[in-house]
Design a protein around this motif. Structure first.
Motif, PDB file in Angstrom:
ATOM      1  N   MET A 179       0.996  -1.240   0.176  1.00 33.29           N
ATOM      2  CA  MET A 179      -0.117   0.026  -0.240  1.00 33.29           C
ATOM      3  C   MET A 179       1.136   1.067  -0.131  1.00 33.29           C
ATOM      4  SD  MET A 179      -3.414  -0.183   1.877  1.00 33.29           S
ATOM      5  CE  MET A 179      -2.640  -0.086   3.492  1.00 33.29           C
ATOM      6  N   LYS A 180       0.512   2.603  -0.684  1.00 32.05           N
ATOM      7  CA  LYS A 180       1.132   3.173  -0.914  1.00 32.05           C
ATOM      8  C   LYS A 180       0.451   4.473   0.293  1.00 32.05           C
ATOM      9  CE  LYS A 180       3.367   5.696  -4.557  1.00 32.05           C
ATOM     10  NZ  LYS A 180       3.644   6.521  -5.893  1.00 32.05           N
ATOM     11  N   TYR A 181       1.470   5.374   1.076  1.00 34.85           N
ATOM     12  CA  TYR A 181       1.036   6.239   1.812  1.00 34.85           C
ATOM     13  C   TYR A 181       1.705   7.729   1.301  1.00 34.85           C
ATOM     14  CZ  TYR A 181      -0.350   2.948   5.007  1.00 34.85           C
ATOM     15  OH  TYR A 181      -0.486   1.948   6.044  1.00 34.85           O
ATOM     16  N   LEU A 182       0.555   8.331   1.559  1.00 36.96           N
ATOM     17  CA  LEU A 182       0.997  10.066   1.390  1.00 36.96           C
ATOM     18  C   LEU A 182       0.621  10.592   2.494  1.00 36.96           C
ATOM     19  CD1 LEU A 182       1.511  12.384  -0.794  1.00 36.96           C
ATOM     20  CD2 LEU A 182      -0.093  13.314  -0.636  1.00 36.96           C
ATOM     21  N   VAL A 183       1.911  11.473   3.224  1.00 42.36           N
ATOM     22  CA  VAL A 183       1.636  11.920   4.660  1.00 42.36           C
ATOM     23  C   VAL A 183       1.457  13.068   4.058  1.00 42.36           C
ATOM     24  CG1 VAL A 183       2.422  11.601   6.477  1.00 42.36           C
ATOM     25  CG2 VAL A 183       2.809   9.421   5.697  1.00 42.36           C
ATOM     26  N   THR A 184       0.868  13.569   4.969  1.00 40.19           N
ATOM     27  CA  THR A 184       1.332  15.567   4.714  1.00 40.19           C
ATOM     28  C   THR A 184       1.432  15.973   6.547  1.00 40.19           C
ATOM     29  OG1 THR A 184      -1.008  16.447   5.863  1.00 40.19           O
ATOM     30  CG2 THR A 184      -0.428  15.628   3.393  1.00 40.19           C
ATOM     31  N   GLY A 185       2.486  16.839   6.308  1.00 42.07           N
ATOM     32  CA  GLY A 185       3.157  17.392   7.854  1.00 42.07           C
ATOM     33  C   GLY A 185       3.588  16.711   8.397  1.00 42.07           C
ATOM     34  N   ALA A 186       4.689  16.283   7.289  1.00 41.67           N
ATOM     35  CA  ALA A 186       5.871  14.953   7.644  1.00 41.67           C
ATOM     36  C   ALA A 186       6.368  15.202   8.413  1.00 41.67           C
ATOM     37  CB  ALA A 186       5.925  13.779   6.061  1.00 41.67           C
ATOM     38  N   SER A 187       7.292  16.688   8.811  1.00 39.21           N
ATOM     39  CA  SER A 187       8.172  16.796   9.484  1.00 39.21           C
ATOM     40  C   SER A 187       7.847  16.814  11.003  1.00 39.21           C
ATOM     41  CB  SER A 187       9.198  17.797   8.497  1.00 39.21           C
ATOM     42  OG  SER A 187       8.074  19.234   7.696  1.00 39.21           O
ATOM     43  N   GLY A 188       6.813  17.872  10.945  1.00 36.35           N
ATOM     44  CA  GLY A 188       5.992  17.621  12.429  1.00 36.35           C
ATOM     45  C   GLY A 188       6.052  16.724  13.547  1.00 36.35           C
ATOM     46  N   GLN A 189       5.714  16.846  14.831  1.00 33.01           N
ATOM     47  CA  GLN A 189       5.883  15.702  15.012  1.00 33.01           C
ATOM     48  C   GLN A 189       4.655  14.115  15.507  1.00 33.01           C
ATOM     49  OE1 GLN A 189       5.220  16.261  20.493  1.00 33.01           O
ATOM     50  NE2 GLN A 189       3.683  16.798  19.385  1.00 33.01           N
ATOM     51  N   LEU A 190       3.455  14.595  14.767  1.00 33.95           N
ATOM     52  CA  LEU A 190       3.101  13.086  14.308  1.00 33.95           C
ATOM     53  C   LEU A 190       3.469  12.965  12.997  1.00 33.95           C
ATOM     54  CD1 LEU A 190       0.935  10.953  15.515  1.00 33.95           C
ATOM     55  CD2 LEU A 190      -0.409  12.279  14.242  1.00 33.95           C
ATOM     56  N   GLY A 191       3.212  13.377  12.380  1.00 32.56           N
ATOM     57  CA  GLY A 191       3.904  13.249  10.359  1.00 32.56           C
ATOM     58  C   GLY A 191       5.400  12.036  10.385  1.00 32.56           C
ATOM     59  N   GLN A 192       6.457  12.476  11.326  1.00 26.84           N
ATOM     60  CA  GLN A 192       7.587  12.200  11.383  1.00 26.84           C
ATOM     61  C   GLN A 192       7.998  10.233  11.918  1.00 26.84           C
ATOM     62  OE1 GLN A 192      11.273  13.951  13.787  1.00 26.84           O
ATOM     63  NE2 GLN A 192       9.883  15.599  13.231  1.00 26.84           N
ATOM     64  N   ALA A 193       6.839  10.295  13.335  1.00 24.93           N
ATOM     65  CA  ALA A 193       6.468   8.545  13.585  1.00 24.93           C
ATOM     66  C   ALA A 193       5.889   8.186  12.317  1.00 24.93           C
ATOM     67  CB  ALA A 193       5.542   9.263  14.879  1.00 24.93           C
ATOM     68  N   VAL A 194       4.952   8.577  12.109  1.00 19.87           N
ATOM     69  CA  VAL A 194       3.954   8.035  11.409  1.00 19.87           C
ATOM     70  C   VAL A 194       4.771   7.617   9.466  1.00 19.87           C
ATOM     71  CG1 VAL A 194       2.504   8.346   8.949  1.00 19.87           C
ATOM     72  CG2 VAL A 194       2.062   9.149  11.627  1.00 19.87           C
ATOM     73  N   MET A 195       5.803   8.302   9.187  1.00 25.25           N
ATOM     74  CA  MET A 195       7.010   7.952   8.268  1.00 25.25           C
ATOM     75  C   MET A 195       7.862   7.298   9.025  1.00 25.25           C
ATOM     76  SD  MET A 195       5.746   9.835   5.867  1.00 25.25           S
ATOM     77  CE  MET A 195       7.841   9.622   4.304  1.00 25.25           C
ATOM     78  N   ARG A 196       7.833   7.062  10.437  1.00 24.47           N
ATOM     79  CA  ARG A 196       8.148   5.631  10.558  1.00 24.47           C
ATOM     80  C   ARG A 196       8.147   4.232  10.100  1.00 24.47           C
ATOM     81  NH1 ARG A 196      11.134  10.074  14.038  1.00 24.47           N
ATOM     82  NH2 ARG A 196       9.572   9.341  15.485  1.00 24.47           N
ATOM     83  N   ALA A 197       6.761   4.380  11.175  1.00 25.82           N
ATOM     84  CA  ALA A 197       5.800   3.349  11.085  1.00 25.82           C
ATOM     85  C   ALA A 197       5.421   2.211   9.735  1.00 25.82           C
ATOM     86  CB  ALA A 197       4.300   3.483  11.920  1.00 25.82           C
ATOM     87  N   ILE A 198       5.216   3.723   8.640  1.00 23.16           N
ATOM     88  CA  ILE A 198       5.003   3.322   7.698  1.00 23.16           C
ATOM     89  C   ILE A 198       6.443   2.314   7.120  1.00 23.16           C
ATOM     90  CG2 ILE A 198       4.726   3.518   4.951  1.00 23.16           C
ATOM     91  CD1 ILE A 198       3.088   5.944   6.072  1.00 23.16           C
ATOM     92  N   LYS A 199       7.166   2.750   7.551  1.00 30.48           N
ATOM     93  CA  LYS A 199       8.353   2.060   6.803  1.00 30.48           C
ATOM     94  C   LYS A 199       8.537   0.926   7.772  1.00 30.48           C
ATOM     95  CE  LYS A 199      13.628   3.357   6.597  1.00 30.48           C
ATOM     96  NZ  LYS A 199      14.776   4.215   6.773  1.00 30.48           N
ATOM     97  N   ARG A 200       8.434   1.204   9.014  1.00 33.07           N
ATOM     98  CA  ARG A 200       8.859  -0.559   9.689  1.00 33.07           C
ATOM     99  C   ARG A 200       7.734  -1.157   9.157  1.00 33.07           C
ATOM    100  NH1 ARG A 200       8.646   2.551  14.144  1.00 33.07           N
ATOM    101  NH2 ARG A 200       6.541   2.737  14.999  1.00 33.07           N
ATOM    102  N   SER A 201       6.590  -1.244   8.706  1.00 32.86           N
ATOM    103  CA  SER A 201       5.437  -1.522   8.014  1.00 32.86           C
ATOM    104  C   SER A 201       6.098  -2.592   5.987  1.00 32.86           C
ATOM    105  CB  SER A 201       4.132  -1.004   8.067  1.00 32.86           C
ATOM    106  OG  SER A 201       3.971  -0.515   7.197  1.00 32.86           O
TER     107      SER A 201
END
Ligand SMILES: NC(=O)c1ccc[n+]([C@@H]2O[C@H](COP(=O)([O-])OP(=O)(O)OC[C@H]3O[C@@H](n4cnc5c(N)ncnc54)[C@H](OP(=O)(O)O)[C@@H]3O)[C@@H](O)[C@H]2O)c1
Length: 296
Positions: free
Chosen positions: A1-23
């Motif tokens: 699955m492909k994700y687009l994450v807005t606010g990727a450099s923000g507090q939550l966005g950074q964690a979301v990018m890490r979680a996607i990568k881990r998955s």
């Protein structure tokens, strides 16, 4: 699955990018500012044409929309309110329209601030008695309505008291004050629950894989508490000899925007729908204090 994450450099966005990568999935992050060191795409969500262009190019299955104006007190200032609205409402509407064009799911992050904070009863995810008491809350609510009006494949996830790596948050504020003072006044009449970005990000990735659309509340488990109680636990876990002086919101003049007293979010719908509850906030705080020492 492909994700687009807005606010990727923000507090939550950074964690979301890490979680996607881990998955093991693909995440494309966006930020509003161009930077030589960032690998994210540049996208100002206020620019409707740019939003359509980026979404049509990336063609995500899911958009996790973390970008927002989050400075709650500054949002009370008339000189910023047009900008707050453009980002939190019109920017969100732009993303919802673009998501519809490519048939992507949209996960919109919202806030306990859509409620008025009266009483002591936890707010239910499907409560409709919205009554924000500050401008930021009004803008987050209008963002929710923009999503719900134009999409069927959406998740509106209300969270509260967010802390995480790379963010300016309450835990960081307390630890900084602890280097300057040995007693700190903290409000004791606003009750809610903290949310660790890493835990919320895991839930968002889990949600993205599902089709259980709708409204959810998500914060850490472990019971409701006041900011003063949270501060006490922060100093205890961080081994800081600081005395917390509990005060009322009315005596605490530092904040311009009124805050809800009752930010208790009922999260039972999450579990009833089959999603994993977040770990306790005490455990989340422990992991955060450990992780921030390694974070650069
Ligand atoms: N923090 C909390 O306690 C809390 C509580 C409840 C709900 N929430 C919600 O949770 C979400 C994530 O919050 P957070 O704590 O991660 O906030 P944050 O650290 O302030 O991140 C928000 C990001 O939004 C981006 N942004 C702002 N204006 C933009 C624009 N015009 N176009 C594109 N991006 C823009 C900023 O990125 P650039 O630097 O690239 O501009 C910023 O990194 C938000 O929706 C917030 O409302 C937060």
């Amino acid at each position: 699955m492909k994700y687009l994450v807005t606010g990727a450099s923000g507090q939550l966005g950074q964690a979301v990018m890490r979680a996607i990568k881990r998955s093991g999935q693909v995440g494309v992050g966006t930020t509003s500012k161009t930077s030589e060191v960032s690998t994210h795409l540049t996208l100002d969500i206020r620019d409707a044409a740019a939003v359509v262009r980026v979404v049509a190019t990336v063609r995500p299955d899911v958009i996790i929309h973390c970008a927002a104006w989050t400075a709650v007190d500054a949002a009370e200032d008339k000189k910023w309110q047009d900008l707050v609205w453009q980002i939190n409402v019109e920017g969100t509407a732009n993303l919802a329209r673009a998501a519809r064009e490519v048939n992507a799911k949209l996960i919109y992050l919202s806030s306990d601030y859509v409620f008025n904070g009266n009483g002591q009863k936890p707010w239910q995810a499907d409560d409709k008695c919205y009554q924000p008491i500050n401008f930021y809350g009004q803008s987050k609510l209008a963002g929710e309505l923009a999503v719900a009006r134009s999409l069927t494949k959406y998740f509106i996830v209300r969270t509260s008291w967010v802390f995480g790596l790379g963010g300016s948050n309450f835990v960081e504020a307390m630890l900084k004050l602890a280097t300057q003072q040995n007693s700190i006044s903290v409000v004791a009449d606003q009750i809610g629950t903290p949310t660790y970005t890493e835990d919320l990000a895991c839930l968002l990735v889990e949600m993205a894989a599902s089709e259980q659309y709708g409204y959810y509340h998500a914060s850490n488990e472990g019971g409701y508490l006041s900011w003063a109680e949270f501060a006490t636990e922060i100093f205890k876990q961080a081994n800081q000899a600081v005395t917390v002086l509990p005060v009322t919101s009315t005596s605490y003049m530092a904040s311009k925007a009124p805050r809800p007293h009752n930010s208790r979010l009922d999260k039972s719908k999450l579990v009833a729908t089959g999603f994993s509850p977040l770990p306790s906030w005490q455990d989340a705080l422990r992991r955060y204090l450990r992780a921030r020492q390694q974070f650069v």
